[in-house]
Design a protein around this motif. Structure first.
Motif, PDB file in Angstrom:
ATOM      1  N   ALA A  96      12.038  49.119  42.655  1.00  0.00           N
ATOM      2  CA  ALA A  96      11.105  49.633  43.659  1.00  0.00           C
ATOM      3  C   ALA A  96      11.275  51.132  43.859  1.00  0.00           C
ATOM      4  N   THR A  97      12.527  51.610  43.818  1.00  0.00           N
ATOM      5  CA  THR A  97      12.754  53.049  44.009  1.00  0.00           C
ATOM      6  C   THR A  97      12.271  53.867  42.813  1.00  0.00           C
ATOM      7  N   GLY A 144      15.316  46.079  44.096  1.00  0.00           N
ATOM      8  CA  GLY A 144      15.396  47.278  44.925  1.00  0.00           C
ATOM      9  C   GLY A 144      15.424  48.537  44.083  1.00  0.00           C
ATOM     10  N   GLY A 180      13.289  41.064  51.968  1.00  0.00           N
ATOM     11  CA  GLY A 180      13.672  42.255  51.210  1.00  0.00           C
ATOM     12  C   GLY A 180      13.356  42.121  49.737  1.00  0.00           C
ATOM     13  N   ALA A 237      10.432  44.398  48.000  1.00  0.00           N
ATOM     14  CA  ALA A 237      10.858  45.241  46.881  1.00  0.00           C
ATOM     15  C   ALA A 237      10.103  44.875  45.612  1.00  0.00           C
ATOM     16  N   SER A 238       9.861  43.586  45.419  1.00  0.00           N
ATOM     17  CA  SER A 238       9.099  43.137  44.248  1.00  0.00           C
ATOM     18  C   SER A 238       7.664  43.651  44.304  1.00  0.00           C
TER      19      SER A 238
END
Length: 735
Positions: A34-35, A31, A212, A216-217
């Motif tokens: 990803a951000t 996560g 999720g 995210a990956s």
């Protein structure tokens, strides 16, 4: 296999805190990545090896930096009833709009319709094209707002103004409100199946966590591997569906083992060792089918398939590790209320399945009815037409669809699908004369309404012009026209010394359809061949994998027939929100084949493994079928209903491709689970009897033994029916 997974399940139960922290850490890590990752690139739709793509590549090479490679907005003006678009006031308004748009940021140029001769013969309609220096995904809000403000002022002046092209195109989300409804339906199905909020919530929780991690990956690796949100659409669909199903099977088997008197940790080990084995091989079949999409040679399809395969792999890992760990936290919460109160011992019904008894009694009528029904639904496949949805498939509430309709009305049905002719005149003695000859030749072809003046590159050795067909982009006559132009090409090229290629949306559709059709048989051979070998190892039988493959073909043909009936013929189209019927998306057949094959093998493995398990443990062939149904049919039905609910959620998508995929997958699960696996499969097994499990001795010696049925676990269990020998005390549950 069963022994290894048994130990894994017990370890996950014992070290539940460590397993839970591990998955939370994984989610947090991907996560965070990803951000921090840069925005995912545009997937595009490159199709290596087809003529229309070669033409685009030639344009990129010979027209570097050309606005032809950037976004465009086609502003369509329609005069009020009784007026001409060429009237002084209307002309003044249009010129002002074009001038404002031309001075916007990132704009390469804008041409007035009166200069470009872009006015219809009856002077009711005109259009102006605004070309941008960058692609649609790179346009800024300021660039779009300049065009939008200019269009709004023209509307205020009394003109009907719509905007086509890709610059301002609406980009609907992959799902819709119905996607949430699908998850809610899945929750209700789980609650009804298990009779426990905890048992219903656990598969949902682990599936959402798996999706999720997968999404995210994909976002974190987007720049590295060229992935985007579109790539992850299929990963979301399948990750959620199989994530729920795989956890469902493990939890269901855990409840069954608890009802047999095993303590929580032992029941968890047995559940993962038996149901977990089915999960592993079901997941492998899905992964094979998805990874096999790379055989087609379409980059976008390859990325979607591999991303979805990764999501399925994560779902398998979660089912084998996180699910048993969560069972360790709440070992009794997942049991039904009756079992927790001690008023009901058995978690699985011991009553004989009425449906199984019916099939065993009347196998031939059931088999013939199932085959006849699916065959009838599959009949529309004989009229399958392939293409790619364009603005004509969008709802009339969008300005792109209204612009499409206005242009078709004002300039003719073929105006929205012009053919782009790219001429390579490097080998010609007189490039301009060669281009003029090719232009005249194509313009004189029957079915061509008009050709535009050729536009040369700075070097003067390459030209591009368009040819407008007399018929719409999806009309068969337009496709035939492309074939005629290409068939007459050798003589023209021989006379001029220049070569040319045909591209444009219609040509792309023809080339994509041909490429997909050519790749379908190799794809089927690779996927079905690998899965056949896998099922051969799982079931130790030659006929069971063959039956599984034939049943899959029935499912996928019936699903394609239903897709044709709805999206091409228009049956129930309004009910499903299909705004325009037309050709089926070119990738749909191979897309459906790949995914449905994986899902079909899911149900085959889950259902037939229990039958095989009963047969291996000494039950007669007929009784083994009934036993398999008694233990797994209810859970398989629940799994199918959950998948249908999840896939049906995507029917509410605004994008026609996602809507079509969601419907196709939902209807395919319906046919495969309830007709093929619940009716045709047991009927065939009943007719075959012991022969269903036949395998040549030489082949039996060659194949590895993986013990999917948990025979080794059964031998251990015989030493103590209530509990296997344990070296550690049973951990206290978390309350």
């Amino acid at each position: 296999m069963a022994s290894f997974l048994y130990r894994l399940g017990r370890l996950a139960f014992r070290w539940r805190w460590l397993v839970a922290v591990f998955w939370v850490a994984v989610m947090a890590a991907v996560g965070f990545s990803a951000t921090r990752a840069s925005e995912a690139p545009d997937d595009g739709f490159a199709m290596p090896g087809i003529e229309s793509q070669k033409a685009f590549d030639l344009m990129d090479q010979r027209f570097p930096g050309s606005e032809a490679n950037g976004a465009n907005a086609r502003i369509v003006f329609v005069a009020p009833n009784g007026q001409k678009i060429t009237a002084a006031d209307n002309r003044k308004t249009i010129d002002k709009v074009v001038a404002e748009a031309a001075h916007g940021p990132q704009v390469a140029g804008a041409v007035s319709p009166f200069q470009a001769h872009a006015v219809s013969k009856d002077a009711s309609t005109a259009y102006a094209t605004v070309s941008f220096k960058v692609k649609a995904t790179d346009l800024t809000d300021a660039s779009k707002k300049t065009v939008e403000d200019a269009v709004a002022r023209a509307r205020d002046a009394g003109l009907t103004v719509e905007v086509g092209g890709d610059a301002l195109a609406t980009r609907p989300a992959a799902g819709g409100p119905s996607e949430g409804i699908g998850i809610a339906v899945a929750a209700v199905v789980l609650l009804v199946t298990f009779g426990s909020l905890a048992a219903a919530g656990l598969p949902l929780l682990t599936a959402i966590l798996g999706v999720g991690v997968s999404m995210a990956s994909i976002l974190a690796l987007g720049t590295t591997f060229g992935l985007s949100a579109t790539t992850g659409t299929l990963a979301t669909m399948l990750g959620l569906a199989v994530g729920i199903d795989y956890a469902l099977f493990v939890v269901s088997r855990y409840r069954e083992e608890r009802s047999n008197g095993h303590l929580p940790r032992e029941a968890t080990g047995l559940a993962v060792g038996t149901a977990g084995s089915a999960v592993v091989f079901a997941g492998l079949t899905v992964i094979i089918a998805l990874a096999g999409l790379s055989v087609v040679g379409i980059p976008l399809l390859t990325k979607m398939g591999l991303a979805a395969a990764g999501a399925v792999l994560i779902a398998v890992f979660i089912a084998l590790t996180l699910v048993p760990a969560l069972l360790g936290f709440w070992p009794d919460a997942v049991l039904s209320r009756a079992v927790r109160k001690g008023s009901k011992r058995s978690g699985a019904s011991h009553r004989r399945s009425r449906w199984a008894a019916f099939v065993l009694r009347f196998p031939i009528p059931v088999l013939l009815a199932g085959i006849a029904g699916l065959g009838a639904i599959a009949l529309p496949v004989t009229h399958l037409q392939l293409g790619m949805p364009g603005d004509e498939a969008k709802p009339t509430s969008t300005t792109e669809r209204r612009a499409y309709d206005d242009l078709a009305k004002g300039f003719g049905p073929g105006f929205n699908g012009p053919l782009a002719i790219v001429v390579d005149a490097k080998g010609a003695g007189d490039p301009k004369a060669a281009v003029n000859t090719i232009t005249e030749k194509i313009g004189a072809t029957a079915g061509v309404v008009s050709v535009s003046p050729a536009r040369f590159n700075p070097a003067g050795d390459t030209a591009v012009f368009s040819a407008v067909p007399a018929t719409s982009p999806t009309d068969q006559k337009t496709k035939d026209l492309v074939k005629v132009i290409r068939a007459e090409r050798p003589a023209t090229e021989s006379a001029t010394g220049a070569t040319f290629e045909v591209t444009g949306s219609t040509a792309v559709n023809i080339d994509v359809a041909a490429k997909v059709q050519g790749a379908l048989i190799p794809y089927l051979a690779v996927v079905v061949g690998l899965a056949f070998l896998l099922l051969l190892v799982v079931f130790r039988s030659v006929l069971v994998p063959l039956k599984a493959a034939v049943g899959f073909l029935l499912s996928v043909l019936a699903a394609l027939g239903a897709v044709v009936a709805v999206f091409q013929w228009g049956w129930l189209a309004a009910l499903l929100g299909v705004h325009q019927t037309g050709p089926i998306m070119s990738m749909m057949p191979i897309f459906l084949v790949g995914i449905v094959f994986g899902l079909a093998m899911d149900y085959e493995v889950f259902l037939v493994t229990r039958m095989r398990e009963a047969y291996v443990h000494g039950e007669p062939a007929g009784q083994a079928i009934a036993s398999g149904f008694r233990h797994s049919a209810r859970v398989v039905v629940a799994a199918a209903l959950i998948m249908m609910a999840v896939f049906s959620g995507f029917i509410g998508a605004g994008e026609s491709m996602i809507k079509m995929i969601g419907f196709g997958l939902a209807i395919a699960v319906l046919f495969d689970a309830f007709v093929v696996r619940m009716a045709i499969v047991p009927a065939v097994l009943a007719l075959l009897g012991d022969r269903a499990w036949w395998m040549p001795r030489w082949l039996d010696r060659l194949l590895p033994r993986i013990d999917v049925e948990g025979e080794a676990l059964s031998r251990r269990a015989s030493t103590s029916p209530a509990r296997l020998p344990d070296t550690e005390p049973e951990p206290e549950p978390v309350h």
